[in-house]
Enzyme design. Structure first.
Site, PDB file in Angstrom:
ATOM      1  N   CYS A 160     -23.860  -5.276   0.528  1.00  0.00           N
ATOM      2  CA  CYS A 160     -22.769  -4.780  -0.319  1.00  0.00           C
ATOM      3  C   CYS A 160     -22.773  -3.261  -0.354  1.00  0.00           C
ATOM      4  O   CYS A 160     -23.560  -2.643  -1.088  1.00  0.00           O
ATOM      5  CB  CYS A 160     -22.900  -5.347  -1.734  1.00  0.00           C
ATOM      6  SG  CYS A 160     -21.566  -4.832  -2.842  1.00  0.00           S
ATOM      7  N   CYS A 165     -21.886  -1.829  -3.751  1.00  0.00           N
ATOM      8  CA  CYS A 165     -22.975  -1.912  -4.728  1.00  0.00           C
ATOM      9  C   CYS A 165     -24.043  -0.850  -4.481  1.00  0.00           C
ATOM     10  O   CYS A 165     -24.558  -0.234  -5.420  1.00  0.00           O
ATOM     11  CB  CYS A 165     -23.645  -3.288  -4.663  1.00  0.00           C
ATOM     12  SG  CYS A 165     -22.527  -4.690  -4.795  1.00  0.00           S
ATOM     13  N   ASP A 166     -24.409  -0.649  -3.219  1.00  0.00           N
ATOM     14  CA  ASP A 166     -25.607   0.127  -2.902  1.00  0.00           C
ATOM     15  C   ASP A 166     -25.372   1.430  -2.142  1.00  0.00           C
ATOM     16  O   ASP A 166     -26.307   2.200  -1.928  1.00  0.00           O
ATOM     17  CB  ASP A 166     -26.569  -0.747  -2.084  1.00  0.00           C
ATOM     18  CG  ASP A 166     -27.002  -1.987  -2.856  1.00  0.00           C
ATOM     19  OD1 ASP A 166     -27.114  -1.894  -4.088  1.00  0.00           O
ATOM     20  OD2 ASP A 166     -27.210  -3.040  -2.238  1.00  0.00           O
TER      21      ASP A 166
END
Length: 323
Positions: free
Chosen positions: A134, A137-138
């Site tokens: 992701c 997300c990261d």
């Protein structure tokens, strides 16, 4: 046979949030957490984009917090995985671990989706230590660094573009000599000076002992290998919704995502609701999953309340007649 007023299948942000709202509404929910209690966030180290955690939080810790909150209000949280369902009549029937059968007046499905991986041992070993599925997300953790992303569809192109806004360089590894992404997404990738597309190539190995230090690629045309120094490695080859056991009864799209009535979590079967990544192929974020978990609990509460209306109405008429 045990009967549940409300049965929640799966956990994670969607399932736990549904449980919190349902328990506070007095629905005494029973939850079976599934094969991976807490969902995908249990393999995510740092979560910095979920509201309420200004200093960030470890994924497993966040899921444990949500679980404790659900239990505090009366959710019966259990280990076990739904292996079969029968939604042909009412009450609904659900089999747990191929042996325990329950009936339920209402069911909330929060089984999530699983990221597709390349299958490398190094990918598994370094998951959460530089390997991610992701970018949204990261990606923040790799600002100013060089990273690689694998994939050739719209998601991969979109995430490569997203990473390019944060990172100094993005290598996009494409197996063939062309992408599957839409023309406009391809053009955005090709026009971005920070993105280098590595055509006709596959990942041979992710390098690094404790964290990602690079990636070794193999060209499928020349059979030559090359090593690229990167600190982040993103896999964007798709997700598989955990919906297989429901497909006989519930409408789903070509990829298997459960379809819900727009603006609700209602499926095509009365009393069955779906929330989180099992029905969300667009956003797939913890906060959006939690939001639909709340929606599912509210939808289930209203459904269960409506079920009881005929009985209450009959009692009223009878009392009036008696008077």
């Amino acid at each position: 046979m045990e009967h549940a007023h409300l049965l929640i299948i799966g956990s994670g942000p969607a399932g736990y949030t549904a449980a919190i709202y349902a328990a506070r509404a007095g629905l005494t929910p029973i939850m079976y957490q599934g094969l991976q209690p807490g969902g995908q966030l249990t393999i995510t180290n740092d979560v910095e984009n979920f509201p309420g955690y200004p200093d960030g939080v470890m994924g497993p810790e966040m899921m444990e917090d949500l679980k404790k909150q659900a239990v505090r209000f009366g959710t019966d949280v259990r280990y076990g995985m739904a292996t079969a369902v029968d939604f042909s009549g009412h009450p609904h029937r659900v089999t747990i671990d191929e042996q325990t059968e329950l009936t339920a007046d209402a069911v909330i499905i929060a089984t999530g989706a699983s990221a597709k991986w390349l299958g490398l041992d190094s990918e598994k070993r370094l998951n959460g230590a530089g390997v991610s599925a992701c970018a949204v997300c990261d990606g923040f953790f790799y600002r100013g660094q060089e990273v690689a992303i694998v994939g050739a569809g719209d998601t991969a192109a979109e995430e490569a573009t997203y990473l390019a806004n944060l990172c100094s360089k993005v290598y996009m590894i494409v197996r063939k000599g062309e992408m599957r992404a839409s023309r406009i997404m391809q053009q955005r990738v090709l026009d971005n000076p920070k993105i280098e597309v590595v055509w006709n190539s596959v990942t041979d190995e992710i390098l690094g002992e404790h964290t990602v230090e690079g990636v070794r690629l193999k060209n499928l045309v020349t059979h030559e290998t090359r090593e690229i120094p990167v600190t982040g490695f993103f896999v964007a080859i798709g997700h598989h919704p955990n919906s297989d056991i429901f497909k006989e009864y519930l409408h789903h799209d070509e990829q298997g995502y459960l379809k819900t009535l727009p603006g609700t979590t209602k499926t095509n079967v009365d009393g069955v609701f779906a929330c989180g990544d099992v029905q969300d192929y667009t956003y797939r974020q913890a906060v959006t999953a939690a939001g639909t978990g709340c929606m599912a609990a509210l939808d289930a509460e209203r459904y269960l309340a409506a079920l009881e209306l005929p009985a209450h109405a009959e009692e009223t008429v009878t009392a009036a007649q008696a008077a």
